[in-house]
Design an enzyme around this catalytic site. Structure first.
Site, mmCIF file in Angstrom:
data_model
loop_
_atom_site.group_PDB
_atom_site.id
_atom_site.type_symbol
_atom_site.label_atom_id
_atom_site.label_comp_id
_atom_site.label_asym_id
_atom_site.label_seq_id
_atom_site.Cartn_x
_atom_site.Cartn_y
_atom_site.Cartn_z
ATOM 1 N N ASP A 186 0.815 -1.215 0.000
ATOM 2 C CA ASP A 186 0.000 0.000 0.000
ATOM 3 C C ASP A 186 0.847 1.264 0.000
ATOM 4 O O ASP A 186 2.055 1.235 0.259
ATOM 5 C CB ASP A 186 -0.892 0.010 1.255
ATOM 6 C CG ASP A 186 -2.127 -0.856 1.066
ATOM 7 O OD1 ASP A 186 -2.375 -1.284 -0.070
ATOM 8 O OD2 ASP A 186 -2.820 -1.100 2.071
ATOM 9 N N LYS B 86 -4.016 3.390 -2.680
ATOM 10 C CA LYS B 86 -5.290 4.049 -2.981
ATOM 11 C C LYS B 86 -5.138 5.527 -2.689
ATOM 12 O O LYS B 86 -4.218 5.944 -2.015
ATOM 13 C CB LYS B 86 -6.394 3.474 -2.103
ATOM 14 C CG LYS B 86 -6.598 2.014 -2.321
ATOM 15 C CD LYS B 86 -7.563 1.484 -1.297
ATOM 16 C CE LYS B 86 -7.205 0.068 -0.912
ATOM 17 N NZ LYS B 86 -7.502 -0.215 0.470
ATOM 18 N N MET C 120 -8.548 8.518 9.187
ATOM 19 C CA MET C 120 -9.153 8.971 7.919
ATOM 20 C C MET C 120 -10.204 10.056 8.158
ATOM 21 O O MET C 120 -11.281 10.024 7.553
ATOM 22 C CB MET C 120 -9.807 7.773 7.194
ATOM 23 C CG MET C 120 -8.798 6.761 6.724
ATOM 24 S SD MET C 120 -9.539 5.335 5.911
ATOM 25 C CE MET C 120 -10.004 4.325 7.300
HETATM 26 N N1 SAH Z 1 -4.350 -0.176 8.983
HETATM 27 C C1 SAH Z 1 -3.884 1.152 9.319
HETATM 28 C C2 SAH Z 1 -4.938 2.185 9.064
HETATM 29 C C3 SAH Z 1 -5.309 2.311 7.600
HETATM 30 S S1 SAH Z 1 -6.467 3.563 7.295
HETATM 31 C C4 SAH Z 1 -3.410 1.168 10.771
HETATM 32 O O1 SAH Z 1 -3.662 0.225 11.510
HETATM 33 O O2 SAH Z 1 -2.769 2.150 11.165
HETATM 34 C C5 SAH Z 1 -5.434 4.918 6.867
HETATM 35 C C6 SAH Z 1 -5.422 5.915 8.000
HETATM 36 O O3 SAH Z 1 -4.518 5.485 9.002
HETATM 37 C C7 SAH Z 1 -4.955 7.286 7.619
HETATM 38 O O4 SAH Z 1 -5.985 8.064 7.044
HETATM 39 C C8 SAH Z 1 -4.558 7.833 8.971
HETATM 40 O O5 SAH Z 1 -5.688 8.193 9.718
HETATM 41 C C9 SAH Z 1 -3.946 6.597 9.617
HETATM 42 N N2 SAH Z 1 -2.489 6.533 9.434
HETATM 43 C C10 SAH Z 1 -1.785 5.545 8.874
HETATM 44 N N3 SAH Z 1 -0.462 5.798 8.936
HETATM 45 C C11 SAH Z 1 -0.331 6.975 9.560
HETATM 46 C C12 SAH Z 1 0.776 7.780 9.950
HETATM 47 N N4 SAH Z 1 2.041 7.421 9.710
HETATM 48 N N5 SAH Z 1 0.523 8.929 10.589
HETATM 49 C C13 SAH Z 1 -0.720 9.315 10.881
HETATM 50 N N6 SAH Z 1 -1.805 8.609 10.531
HETATM 51 C C14 SAH Z 1 -1.621 7.452 9.885
#
Ligand code: SAH
Length: 283
Positions: A52, A74, A189
């Site tokens: 991803d 995405k 998100m």
């Molecule tokens: N599976 C992921 C979440 C995926 S949804 C997890 O467990 O973290 C994608 C969202 O994750 C983004 O919109 C944001 O809200 C968050 N996210 C993922 N990586 C991030 C990062 N390095 N810093 C801040 N938010 C992050």
């Protein structure tokens, strides 16, 4: 045993990646050091890696040169038209006898559609393994010096996505109950819809002065943290760069005492993050 060989043994003791399997692996929120040993073990053996947008290149560097790298990123939090095609690709690769690594940011089962992909695999009779990862809403906040829970402030934490399947603010949630019953809320998100989310919480009875932190690019060199109140959060969101996790609640106050990344950059930490009242109680 030397320390090096102990580390090697730790990896050697991990499972063999068999051809025809799919492993759903969480890469953590950013810092490559947050990858698990199971994650490294998977990368080293994979034939095909479907990854991803939020996965760091240094994590992919663990893969053999021969591994096929397939980007499945995405954009913009929109409902993905390609989700089904990603699942079909995983199935096709597994049926071709590859060791297929599905690499996702954070944890694959937290707002990551890992569950959906795993369901498709079950439906197709493809064997799979899940390797959990450090989720942004816990590990990312920790890099901002914000604990998801703290004994004195909250005995629960609530994770919410700011985007429903349709891309709107989820309307299957009881926002009034969350406003009064969820002491700490962590949003994924949610940058785009933060004006409406903040308003719903305030309308539901949440204190407009409640502390909020936007943590963007958490656990990366580009991490930025903006603190404000819930009343301000809607307008502050306009200047926040995604990806970001948003924390709402008293734990945000702890950042002034626990911002260990900021301290390395010269920030002076305050041992009494809750102010004078705290000191009075302690003395
Ligand atoms: N599976 C992921 C979440 C995926 S949804 C997890 O467990 O973290 C994608 C969202 O994750 C983004 O919109 C944001 O809200 C968050 N996210 C993922 N990586 C991030 C990062 N390095 N810093 C801040 N938010 C992050």
């Amino acid at each position: 045993m030397t320390r090096d060989s102990a580390t090697r043994d730790l990896l050697n003791g991990l499972p063999e990646f068999e051809p025809g399997w799919v492993w759903l692996v969480g890469a953590g929120p950013g810092d490559p050091g947050l990858l698990t040993l199971h994650g490294v073990n998977a990368l080293r053996q994979a034939d095909a890696i479907v990854y991803d947008a939020l996965v760091d290149q240094r994590i992919l560097d663990h893969a053999p040169d021969t591994a096929e790298l397939i980007y499945a990123g995405k954009r913009g939090g929109k409902p993905s038209p390609t989700q089904r095609s990603i699942s079909l690709r995983l199935i096709e690769l597994a049926r071709a006898g590859k060791r297929v690594l599905r690499l996702k940011g954070g944890d694959p089962f937290v707002f990551g559609r890992g569950g959906e992909e795993a369901l498709e695999l079950t439906g197709a009779g493809i064997p799979f393994r899940v390797v959990p990862g450090v989720t942004a809403g816990i590990g990312g906040l920790a890099y901002a010096g914000i604990p998801a829970t703290h004994r004195d402030t909250n005995s629960s934490v609530t994770f919410i996505t700011g985007h429903s399947v349709t891309g709107e603010v989820p309307d299957n949630l009881n926002w009034n109950a969350l406003a009064t019953g969820a002491p700490v809320i962590v949003l994924y998100m949610a940058v785009k819809h933060m004006p409406r989310i903040a308003q719903r919480l305030i309308d539901g009875g949440r204190d407009p002065q409640e502390a909020v932190a936007f943590v963007s690019n958490a656990a990366t060199e580009k991490m930025t943290v903006v603190e404000c109140t819930l009343a301000e959060a809607g307008s502050v969101a306009a200047s926040v760069e995604p990806p970001a996790v948003i924390a709402i609640g008293p734990v945000v106050k702890l950042r002034s005492a626990l911002d260990w990344v900021g301290r390395m950059e010269g920030r002076v930490l305050d041992p009494n993050p809750f102010g004078q009242a705290d000191r009075d109680v302690a003395s």
